[in-house]
Scaffold this active site. Sequence first.
Site, PDB file in Angstrom:
ATOM      1  N   GLY A   8     -16.021  26.544 -15.669  1.00  0.00           N
ATOM      2  CA  GLY A   8     -15.081  26.614 -14.561  1.00  0.00           C
ATOM      3  C   GLY A   8     -15.499  25.699 -13.427  1.00  0.00           C
ATOM      4  O   GLY A   8     -16.683  25.659 -13.057  1.00  0.00           O
ATOM      5  N   GLY A  10     -13.879  25.424 -10.199  1.00  0.00           N
ATOM      6  CA  GLY A  10     -13.391  25.730  -8.865  1.00  0.00           C
ATOM      7  C   GLY A  10     -14.560  25.794  -7.897  1.00  0.00           C
ATOM      8  O   GLY A  10     -15.690  25.389  -8.211  1.00  0.00           O
ATOM      9  N   ALA A  11     -14.312  26.326  -6.704  1.00  0.00           N
ATOM     10  CA  ALA A  11     -15.361  26.346  -5.678  1.00  0.00           C
ATOM     11  C   ALA A  11     -16.569  27.167  -6.100  1.00  0.00           C
ATOM     12  O   ALA A  11     -17.706  26.836  -5.745  1.00  0.00           O
ATOM     13  CB  ALA A  11     -14.797  26.870  -4.367  1.00  0.00           C
ATOM     14  N   ARG A 265      -2.642  43.560   2.828  1.00  0.00           N
ATOM     15  CA  ARG A 265      -1.664  42.892   1.971  1.00  0.00           C
ATOM     16  C   ARG A 265      -0.888  43.836   1.072  1.00  0.00           C
ATOM     17  O   ARG A 265       0.299  43.632   0.823  1.00  0.00           O
ATOM     18  CB  ARG A 265      -2.368  41.835   1.116  1.00  0.00           C
ATOM     19  CG  ARG A 265      -2.743  40.590   1.880  1.00  0.00           C
ATOM     20  CD  ARG A 265      -3.401  39.573   0.999  1.00  0.00           C
ATOM     21  NE  ARG A 265      -3.664  38.347   1.736  1.00  0.00           N
ATOM     22  CZ  ARG A 265      -4.298  37.304   1.232  1.00  0.00           C
ATOM     23  NH1 ARG A 265      -4.725  37.327  -0.020  1.00  0.00           N
ATOM     24  NH2 ARG A 265      -4.498  36.230   1.949  1.00  0.00           N
ATOM     25  N   HIS A 325      -1.055  37.506  -7.168  1.00  0.00           N
ATOM     26  CA  HIS A 325      -1.806  36.453  -6.476  1.00  0.00           C
ATOM     27  C   HIS A 325      -3.293  36.427  -6.801  1.00  0.00           C
ATOM     28  O   HIS A 325      -3.867  35.378  -7.028  1.00  0.00           O
ATOM     29  CB  HIS A 325      -1.623  36.641  -4.967  1.00  0.00           C
ATOM     30  CG  HIS A 325      -2.369  35.667  -4.118  1.00  0.00           C
ATOM     31  ND1 HIS A 325      -2.153  34.303  -4.182  1.00  0.00           N
ATOM     32  CD2 HIS A 325      -3.334  35.849  -3.171  1.00  0.00           C
ATOM     33  CE1 HIS A 325      -2.943  33.690  -3.310  1.00  0.00           C
ATOM     34  NE2 HIS A 325      -3.678  34.597  -2.701  1.00  0.00           N
ATOM     35  N   GLU A 349     -13.664  34.451  -8.874  1.00  0.00           N
ATOM     36  CA  GLU A 349     -12.612  35.438  -9.135  1.00  0.00           C
ATOM     37  C   GLU A 349     -12.744  36.088 -10.498  1.00  0.00           C
ATOM     38  O   GLU A 349     -12.232  37.183 -10.721  1.00  0.00           O
ATOM     39  CB  GLU A 349     -11.235  34.788  -8.993  1.00  0.00           C
ATOM     40  CG  GLU A 349     -10.105  35.797  -8.901  1.00  0.00           C
ATOM     41  CD  GLU A 349      -8.752  35.178  -8.648  1.00  0.00           C
ATOM     42  OE1 GLU A 349      -7.742  35.907  -8.732  1.00  0.00           O
ATOM     43  OE2 GLU A 349      -8.688  33.951  -8.363  1.00  0.00           O
ATOM     44  N   ARG A 360      -8.347  43.197  -1.722  1.00  0.00           N
ATOM     45  CA  ARG A 360      -9.111  42.136  -1.064  1.00  0.00           C
ATOM     46  C   ARG A 360      -8.605  41.845   0.337  1.00  0.00           C
ATOM     47  O   ARG A 360      -7.407  41.761   0.575  1.00  0.00           O
ATOM     48  CB  ARG A 360      -9.056  40.847  -1.896  1.00  0.00           C
ATOM     49  CG  ARG A 360      -9.765  39.674  -1.225  1.00  0.00           C
ATOM     50  CD  ARG A 360      -9.770  38.463  -2.104  1.00  0.00           C
ATOM     51  NE  ARG A 360      -8.457  37.875  -2.293  1.00  0.00           N
ATOM     52  CZ  ARG A 360      -7.872  37.039  -1.455  1.00  0.00           C
ATOM     53  NH1 ARG A 360      -8.451  36.715  -0.309  1.00  0.00           N
ATOM     54  NH2 ARG A 360      -6.688  36.520  -1.750  1.00  0.00           N
ATOM     55  N   SER A 365     -11.887  35.741  -0.101  1.00  0.00           N
ATOM     56  CA  SER A 365     -12.031  35.189  -1.455  1.00  0.00           C
ATOM     57  C   SER A 365     -12.863  33.914  -1.442  1.00  0.00           C
ATOM     58  O   SER A 365     -13.801  33.759  -2.233  1.00  0.00           O
ATOM     59  CB  SER A 365     -10.668  34.932  -2.098  1.00  0.00           C
ATOM     60  OG  SER A 365      -9.923  33.998  -1.341  1.00  0.00           O
ATOM     61  N   LEU A 366     -12.534  32.990  -0.548  1.00  0.00           N
ATOM     62  CA  LEU A 366     -13.307  31.753  -0.469  1.00  0.00           C
ATOM     63  C   LEU A 366     -14.749  32.044  -0.066  1.00  0.00           C
ATOM     64  O   LEU A 366     -15.688  31.413  -0.565  1.00  0.00           O
ATOM     65  CB  LEU A 366     -12.667  30.785   0.530  1.00  0.00           C
ATOM     66  CG  LEU A 366     -11.357  30.117   0.080  1.00  0.00           C
ATOM     67  CD1 LEU A 366     -10.769  29.302   1.219  1.00  0.00           C
ATOM     68  CD2 LEU A 366     -11.581  29.235  -1.141  1.00  0.00           C
TER      69      LEU A 366
END
Length: 534
Positions: A8, A10-11, A265, A325, A349, A360, A365-366
Amino acid sequence: MYDVLIIGSGAAGLSAALNAKENGSTVAVLSKTYPTHSQTVQAQGGINAVLYEDDDSVDIHVNDTYTASRGLADKENINFMCKNAKETILWLDKVGVPFTKNENSNIAQRKFGGTKKIRTCYSSDYTGLKIVHTLFDQCIKNDIEFINEHILLDFIIENDICAGVIALDIISGVVKEFKAKSTIIASGGYAGIYTNFTTNSFSNTADGLAVSLNANVNLSNIEFVQFHPTALVNSNILVSESARGEGGYLLNQDGQRFIDELKPRDEVARAIYEKIKANEKVYLDLRHLGLEKINEVMPQEKRLALEFSGIKIEEELLPINPAAHYSMGGVKTDINTNTNINSLYACGEVAQTSIHGANRLGGNSLLEIVTFGKVAGINASKNAKEIKSLEDIESKELSKQIQYIKEIYSYPNEINFYESKEYLGKLFFDNVGLFRNKKNLEFAIKELEIIKSKIPKMGVLDKSNEYNKNLVEFLEFINMIEIAEVIAKTALNREESRGAHYRNDYPEESKSYQKNSLIKKIDNNLVLSFEDVS
């Protein structure tokens, strides 16, 4: 053979790669797509941290995060993340992330839902994208190897020790073996299962989760899927929480505000969906912010609204709806990102690190993926230094996966799996979505069983080897069905409402369910249980 292999880009994966490399390891990042295509780029609004303690504190950040989790997070893990948040932001700033600055040339912050204070750092409304691009640049500078366009098929596991992975080279069609002393799963979440009802990209198909489950890696809290309150009608492209954080209103079709826009949320998303179920339209109103501010703090939202909805947000109301999401559950890890398999780590994630629990907090998340990406990279690197060689490990998984791909080519393709994929998205949004109950969940499970039974009759029309996207998408579909079953069954098993998991037949939170769900696969059967929050 590598010291550290990361699945993976991603960040989370890039953060792990940089830290493992800095710790003296040989590192490779294997990815189904490319780093700049990762789901992280869609995290637009910002990243949380207490930078200025005159009106905020780490303790308040911890409490906001724990409150959002509805009692399913580990306070020690949250405390670790929040205490290190300032260091995380300063590191990102140092390596070149172009954070928006205030009039004093300090990193600017905005307010997000569910928080008591203003603590979300941002880069306009491109925060995740800017982080990924910056980290990718740093990886290139540090000569980190990238193995792009490879889809994960299996882990190489001997005596509960992971020694690398088996992956399909999408370009050549060859099944390959990649050995590593330490392996990190950073393959992203599973909200993409809600096809056509999700903000996620088409490539976010729960591959890491499905492969992990079948390799006897423990999963946890898969029933918790967060629905973002604001996505564009028809396209479901995300409208960042920054739009509401900067002062946007939610209006019903009569032009009236009907909920506090910055509540958690799950509450906001359900309130919007109730209006839509009653055949009412819901709008995001940004007109009062003015064109100058919109251009400054949300240029991407302005462009997306015009391009995909034909709406000028500085002049018109923007029609929105909720969409799947973010996935709070994932591969179960401890605070050091260890899984139940030795030499196998998870971050981002794809992992359930006991941070988000049942819901969350926006902006976390970041923070989580960069923080625990660093932890995973360092710990995987340290572990690799203790392993002398993998020469004596012979992978039985390679021949198994080569045979599996051959079998798929032999499937008769009597049923179009693309139609089943579309049906899966609607089935899940309607029955395993914002509102759930026993009848709907059992219906979804029964439908999944029917779909699973028909998989051998689906197959692929394209029988070529090189760059066979038809084959890749079929493999993704199988992974989606695998994890969809886990979502539905864990949701049925949790007879309460908690955070993003809302059951209208059990509308109250139950103390007896203040536990994390645990999912294992034994003899090809799902085994579901609950365990105390540590």
